[in-house]
Motif scaffolding. Structure first.
Motif, PDB file in Angstrom:
ATOM      1  N   ASP A 197       0.841  -1.206   0.000  1.00 53.41           N
ATOM      2  CA  ASP A 197       0.000   0.000   0.000  1.00 53.41           C
ATOM      3  C   ASP A 197       0.874   1.255   0.000  1.00 53.41           C
ATOM      4  OD1 ASP A 197      -2.292  -1.491  -0.026  1.00 53.41           O
ATOM      5  OD2 ASP A 197      -2.884  -1.055   2.039  1.00 53.41           O
ATOM      6  N   GLU A 198       1.973   1.187   0.754  1.00 53.48           N
ATOM      7  CA  GLU A 198       2.875   2.338   0.818  1.00 53.48           C
ATOM      8  C   GLU A 198       3.473   2.634  -0.552  1.00 53.48           C
ATOM      9  OE1 GLU A 198       6.265   3.866   3.904  1.00 53.48           O
ATOM     10  OE2 GLU A 198       6.535   1.854   3.058  1.00 53.48           O
ATOM     11  N   LYS A 199       3.772   1.603  -1.323  1.00 55.63           N
ATOM     12  CA  LYS A 199       4.304   1.823  -2.673  1.00 55.63           C
ATOM     13  C   LYS A 199       3.279   2.533  -3.556  1.00 55.63           C
ATOM     14  CE  LYS A 199       7.686  -1.920  -2.901  1.00 55.63           C
ATOM     15  NZ  LYS A 199       8.155  -3.106  -3.672  1.00 55.63           N
ATOM     16  N   THR A 200       2.015   2.143  -3.433  1.00 54.04           N
ATOM     17  CA  THR A 200       0.955   2.811  -4.203  1.00 54.04           C
ATOM     18  C   THR A 200       0.841   4.270  -3.782  1.00 54.04           C
ATOM     19  OG1 THR A 200      -0.267   0.725  -4.380  1.00 54.04           O
ATOM     20  CG2 THR A 200      -1.495   2.749  -4.809  1.00 54.04           C
ATOM     21  N   LEU A 201       0.873   4.507  -2.494  1.00 55.01           N
ATOM     22  CA  LEU A 201       0.823   5.874  -1.968  1.00 55.01           C
ATOM     23  C   LEU A 201       1.967   6.708  -2.530  1.00 55.01           C
ATOM     24  CD1 LEU A 201      -0.575   7.746   0.283  1.00 55.01           C
ATOM     25  CD2 LEU A 201       1.339   7.030   1.739  1.00 55.01           C
ATOM     26  N   ASP A 202       3.170   6.142  -2.533  1.00 53.01           N
ATOM     27  CA  ASP A 202       4.345   6.862  -3.019  1.00 53.01           C
ATOM     28  C   ASP A 202       4.253   7.154  -4.514  1.00 53.01           C
ATOM     29  OD1 ASP A 202       5.458   6.850  -0.493  1.00 53.01           O
ATOM     30  OD2 ASP A 202       6.784   5.140  -0.873  1.00 53.01           O
ATOM     31  N   HIS A 203       3.774   6.191  -5.289  1.00 49.84           N
ATOM     32  CA  HIS A 203       3.628   6.401  -6.737  1.00 49.84           C
ATOM     33  C   HIS A 203       2.670   7.559  -7.022  1.00 49.84           C
ATOM     34  CE1 HIS A 203       6.009   3.337  -8.650  1.00 49.84           C
ATOM     35  NE2 HIS A 203       5.407   2.345  -8.031  1.00 49.84           N
ATOM     36  N   LEU A 204       1.546   7.580  -6.332  1.00 48.84           N
ATOM     37  CA  LEU A 204       0.556   8.626  -6.589  1.00 48.84           C
ATOM     38  C   LEU A 204       1.027   9.979  -6.067  1.00 48.84           C
ATOM     39  CD1 LEU A 204      -2.775   6.683  -5.956  1.00 48.84           C
ATOM     40  CD2 LEU A 204      -1.860   7.492  -8.138  1.00 48.84           C
ATOM     41  N   GLU A 205       1.787   9.995  -4.988  1.00 48.78           N
ATOM     42  CA  GLU A 205       2.345  11.259  -4.506  1.00 48.78           C
ATOM     43  C   GLU A 205       3.335  11.829  -5.516  1.00 48.78           C
ATOM     44  OE1 GLU A 205       3.742  14.543  -2.214  1.00 48.78           O
ATOM     45  OE2 GLU A 205       1.851  13.460  -2.450  1.00 48.78           O
ATOM     46  N   TRP A 206       4.175  10.975  -6.084  1.00 51.60           N
ATOM     47  CA  TRP A 206       5.100  11.427  -7.131  1.00 51.60           C
ATOM     48  C   TRP A 206       4.318  12.023  -8.298  1.00 51.60           C
ATOM     49  CZ3 TRP A 206       5.747  10.300 -12.280  1.00 51.60           C
ATOM     50  CH2 TRP A 206       6.921  10.758 -12.884  1.00 51.60           C
ATOM     51  N   THR A 207       3.217  11.369  -8.658  1.00 45.83           N
ATOM     52  CA  THR A 207       2.391  11.853  -9.769  1.00 45.83           C
ATOM     53  C   THR A 207       1.788  13.220  -9.441  1.00 45.83           C
ATOM     54  OG1 THR A 207       1.856   9.548 -10.291  1.00 45.83           O
ATOM     55  CG2 THR A 207       0.464  11.243 -11.283  1.00 45.83           C
ATOM     56  N   LEU A 208       1.274  13.376  -8.227  1.00 46.17           N
ATOM     57  CA  LEU A 208       0.727  14.662  -7.801  1.00 46.17           C
ATOM     58  C   LEU A 208       1.796  15.748  -7.779  1.00 46.17           C
ATOM     59  CD1 LEU A 208      -1.748  13.529  -5.044  1.00 46.17           C
ATOM     60  CD2 LEU A 208      -2.233  15.413  -6.600  1.00 46.17           C
ATOM     61  N   ASP A 209       3.011  15.374  -7.410  1.00 46.46           N
ATOM     62  CA  ASP A 209       4.100  16.352  -7.366  1.00 46.46           C
ATOM     63  C   ASP A 209       4.422  16.935  -8.742  1.00 46.46           C
ATOM     64  OD1 ASP A 209       4.510  16.369  -4.660  1.00 46.46           O
ATOM     65  OD2 ASP A 209       6.183  14.943  -4.686  1.00 46.46           O
ATOM     66  N   ARG A 210       4.060  16.224  -9.784  1.00 48.45           N
ATOM     67  CA  ARG A 210       4.328  16.735 -11.137  1.00 48.45           C
ATOM     68  C   ARG A 210       3.473  17.969 -11.446  1.00 48.45           C
ATOM     69  NH1 ARG A 210       8.643  16.444 -12.043  1.00 48.45           N
ATOM     70  NH2 ARG A 210       8.454  16.545 -14.316  1.00 48.45           N
ATOM     71  N   LEU A 211       2.429  18.189 -10.646  1.00 47.91           N
ATOM     72  CA  LEU A 211       1.666  19.433 -10.799  1.00 47.91           C
ATOM     73  C   LEU A 211       2.560  20.647 -10.557  1.00 47.91           C
ATOM     74  CD1 LEU A 211      -1.698  18.565  -8.983  1.00 47.91           C
ATOM     75  CD2 LEU A 211      -1.366  18.897 -11.443  1.00 47.91           C
ATOM     76  N   VAL A 212       3.562  20.496  -9.689  1.00 42.27           N
ATOM     77  CA  VAL A 212       4.493  21.598  -9.428  1.00 42.27           C
ATOM     78  C   VAL A 212       5.249  21.955 -10.705  1.00 42.27           C
ATOM     79  CG1 VAL A 212       6.521  22.327  -8.121  1.00 42.27           C
ATOM     80  CG2 VAL A 212       4.726  20.994  -6.997  1.00 42.27           C
ATOM     81  N   ALA A 213       5.652  20.939 -11.464  1.00 47.39           N
ATOM     82  CA  ALA A 213       6.357  21.189 -12.725  1.00 47.39           C
ATOM     83  C   ALA A 213       5.454  21.926 -13.709  1.00 47.39           C
ATOM     84  CB  ALA A 213       6.839  19.874 -13.329  1.00 47.39           C
ATOM     85  N   VAL A 214       4.175  21.546 -13.747  1.00 51.90           N
ATOM     86  CA  VAL A 214       3.219  22.239 -14.621  1.00 51.90           C
ATOM     87  C   VAL A 214       3.104  23.704 -14.214  1.00 51.90           C
ATOM     88  CG1 VAL A 214       0.804  22.365 -15.352  1.00 51.90           C
ATOM     89  CG2 VAL A 214       1.930  20.134 -15.136  1.00 51.90           C
TER      90      VAL A 214
END
Length: 226
Positions: A197-214
């Motif tokens: 579950d923690e791996k899934t959480l980490d993957h989605l957090e990384w994805t959300l962090d890409r909003l900063v790049a946008v």
């Protein structure tokens, strides 16, 4: 004339239509993923269907980025610097990759029949951020005139990313406690479930962090035309 055809003609180059299409692909992927996360227990076929659909969207995004890169080579007058356009499309492509990877990692691990509750929360935050970001496409056609509206959307995107951070750390702490307790008590199944579950959480957090790049690219585009 289709937007794909216009890529071949510098005088009619259009980067906004493919930009809009990538945002649409992200929203389709996030909504599919969110619906699956809210469904509860899923049959293996349903899980595989989700993974296949997200992979198809990710591949479609890759193709759009490839065409954009080719288009930049043919365009003499892109609306923004080639570097900024490439940064934006790469960030959006990363989001599609992240959604695909998060679902694939969870499904292939086979450690539970459903998705953990935080997945729907993270996808809600991502979807809201992408909807705001999609609104920048039309405004970027005239960034100087629309600078104030763009700044407002950037602030809203940032709020969604911060909301994602709150969801992440709240669940990160809870999962750390579960993992530690399961390890201490020798509960192997619970330890494995919480770890995956923690791996899934980490993957989605990384994805959300890409909003900063946008956000960073949009801000740079506005500054360039201020």
């Amino acid at each position: 004339m289709s937007w794909l055809t216009r890529f071949l003609y510098p005088e009619e180059m259009d980067f906004f239509t493919p930009m809009e299409r990538v945002y649409a692909l992200i929203l389709e992927s996030a909504r599919l993923f969110r619906a699956a996360a809210q469904r509860g227990a899923m049959a293996p076929n349903d899980k595989q269907t989700l993974v296949t659909e997200l992979k198809n969207h990710e591949s479609a995004g890759d193709e759009i980025v490839r065409l954009v890169v080719t288009g930049l080579k043919h365009s003499f007058t892109p609306p923004f610097s080639p570097l900024e356009l490439r940064r934006l499309f790469d960030a959006l492509d990363d989001i599609l990759d992240g959604l695909d990877e998060a679902a694939k990692t969870h499904v292939h691990a086979g450690h539970r029949e459903d998705f953990p509750p935080f997945v729907a929360e993270q996808l809600d935050a991502l979807t809201a951020g992408i909807e705001y970001a999609r609104g920048t496409v039309a405004l970027l056609r005239d960034p100087r005139r629309n600078a104030k509206a763009l700044s407002s959307l950037v602030a809203s995107i940032s709020d969604c990313e911060k909301r994602g951070d709150e969801i992440y750390w709240r669940n990160k702490r809870a999962l750390a406690a579960e993992i530690n307790a399961a390890a201490r008590d020798g509960r192997l199944a619970d330890f494995r479930r919480a770890t995956m579950d923690e791996k899934t959480l980490d993957h989605l957090e990384w994805t959300l962090d890409r909003l900063v790049a946008v956000i960073q690219v949009v801000e740079d585009m506005v500054i360039e035309h201020a």
